[in-house]
Design a protein around this motif. Structure first.
Motif, PDB file in Angstrom:
ATOM      1  N   LEU A 141       0.838  -1.195   0.000  1.00  0.00           N
ATOM      2  CA  LEU A 141       0.000   0.000   0.000  1.00  0.00           C
ATOM      3  C   LEU A 141       0.879   1.253   0.000  1.00  0.00           C
ATOM      4  N   TRP A 186      -6.789   3.909  -7.622  1.00  0.00           N
ATOM      5  CA  TRP A 186      -6.934   4.932  -6.592  1.00  0.00           C
ATOM      6  C   TRP A 186      -5.567   5.324  -6.013  1.00  0.00           C
ATOM      7  N   LYS A 221      -2.671   5.584  -3.609  1.00  0.00           N
ATOM      8  CA  LYS A 221      -2.149   4.874  -2.433  1.00  0.00           C
ATOM      9  C   LYS A 221      -2.759   3.470  -2.212  1.00  0.00           C
ATOM     10  N   TYR A 222      -3.813   3.114  -2.960  1.00  0.00           N
ATOM     11  CA  TYR A 222      -4.531   1.867  -2.682  1.00  0.00           C
ATOM     12  C   TYR A 222      -3.785   0.658  -3.229  1.00  0.00           C
ATOM     13  N   GLY A 257      -6.234  -2.480  -4.301  1.00  0.00           N
ATOM     14  CA  GLY A 257      -7.104  -2.233  -5.437  1.00  0.00           C
ATOM     15  C   GLY A 257      -7.147  -3.422  -6.376  1.00  0.00           C
ATOM     16  N   LYS A 288      -9.244  -6.038  -4.765  1.00  0.00           N
ATOM     17  CA  LYS A 288     -10.676  -5.752  -4.889  1.00  0.00           C
ATOM     18  C   LYS A 288     -11.186  -6.105  -6.286  1.00  0.00           C
ATOM     19  N   PRO A 348     -15.663   5.653   1.035  1.00  0.00           N
ATOM     20  CA  PRO A 348     -14.723   5.493   2.150  1.00  0.00           C
ATOM     21  C   PRO A 348     -15.382   5.781   3.500  1.00  0.00           C
ATOM     22  N   ILE A 387      -4.598   2.443   5.953  1.00  0.00           N
ATOM     23  CA  ILE A 387      -4.111   2.626   4.594  1.00  0.00           C
ATOM     24  C   ILE A 387      -3.322   3.928   4.534  1.00  0.00           C
ATOM     25  N   PHE A 422      -4.797   7.530   3.262  1.00  0.00           N
ATOM     26  CA  PHE A 422      -6.247   7.376   3.165  1.00  0.00           C
ATOM     27  C   PHE A 422      -6.954   8.725   3.027  1.00  0.00           C
ATOM     28  N   LEU A 453      -7.222   9.848  -0.517  1.00  0.00           N
ATOM     29  CA  LEU A 453      -8.250   9.105  -1.244  1.00  0.00           C
ATOM     30  C   LEU A 453      -9.642   9.617  -0.881  1.00  0.00           C
TER      31      LEU A 453
END
Length: 259
Positions: free
Chosen positions: A103, A155, A157-158, A162, A165, A193, A202, A205, A208
């Motif tokens: 991450l 996204w 920093k994801y 990601g 997911k 979020p 994260i 975050f 995001l």
């Protein structure tokens, strides 16, 4: 008792704090008439303390989705609470984890071991959890609902979460295909979020989350898990009897808006 989920028996994973979407799913499910069992990973005593804040007592079963023995014994442990001949009407998959090096902008440098952990815990576990509970779900059909975060785009920093997911979304579609003949539906709720413990772990975050301030057509509250929880409970109910393989967005409409 009357309610959207009256008479339903539902297992909910991922209750860690009172701020989590999973907690509010369990709360709303009980308020709508369901009997609820929770699972907890690692700090089971913490989940048991949080469970006491629900409208009714809810038993907690220890479950590590990477532990085959615990998965193999899960159906029997659920049946201990609901009765020997019990069925299960719904399962909520609210499980996700990626090591810190997967991450925060480290995408190009993440080693496979960390990627594998993220994919196994966050995506493959939807299949392993569902199959562990299949003996109870297939008795009269049911609904599996997983928690998603829109994987259509990359996204900030994801990173590998990601990717995990995206794998979760595909896994849900294949489960819908293969379990449909057993009258078992599998859908995802893609939520905006939420300022939960998991989200705050994260790196970046906040960057995001600020996307929602600029682009979401409906005002989005980071501190309010209930809209997403309501979406989950709706999919657990009988109001969507022919909906499967779907991703329901509960994100203030941001997924539909361009830059």
């Amino acid at each position: 008792m009357s309610g959207l989920l009256a008479g339903k028996r539902i297992l909910v994973t991922g209750v860690i704090t009172q701020a989590s979407i999973a907690f509010h799913v369990a709360r709303l499910a009980q308020e709508e008439g369901a009997d609820v069992v929770l699972t907890g990973f690692g700090r089971v005593s913490l989940v048991e303390r949080i469970a006491k804040r629900l409208p009714k007592p809810a038993p907690v079963i220890e479950l590590d989705v990477q532990n085959k023995e615990q998965l193999d014994s899960l159906a029997a442990k659920v049946a201990e609470h609901f009765g020997e001949d019990a069925n299960l009407d719904g399962v909520v998959h609210s499980i996700g984890f990626a090591p810190q090096d997967a991450l925060g902008g480290n995408f190009l440098n993440t080693e496979w071991a960390s990627v594998a952990t993220a994919v196994e815990v966050s995506a493959y576990s939807l299949k392993s959890l569902t199959m562990a509970l299949l003996p109870l779900l297939e008795k009269r059909g049911g609904s599996v609902v997983g928690m998603d975060f829109d994987a259509q785009v990359a996204w900030p920093k994801y990173d590998w979460m990601g990717v995990a997911k995206a794998a979760l979304e595909s896994t849900s579609r294949y489960l819908a295909r293969d379990l449909g003949p057993k009258n078992i539906r599998c859908n995802l709720v893609s939520a905006g979020p939420i300022g939960s413990m998991a989200a705050k772990s994260i790196p970046g975050f906040e960057d995001l989350a600020t996307v929602w301030d600029d682009r979401s057509p409906l005002k989005w509250e980071l501190s309010d898990p209930e809209p997403a929880a309501r979406g989950v409970c709706a999919l657990l109910s009988d109001w969507f009897p022919k909906t499967t393989g779907e991703i329901v967005h509960v994100d203030g409409g941001l997924h539909a808006i361009g830059a």
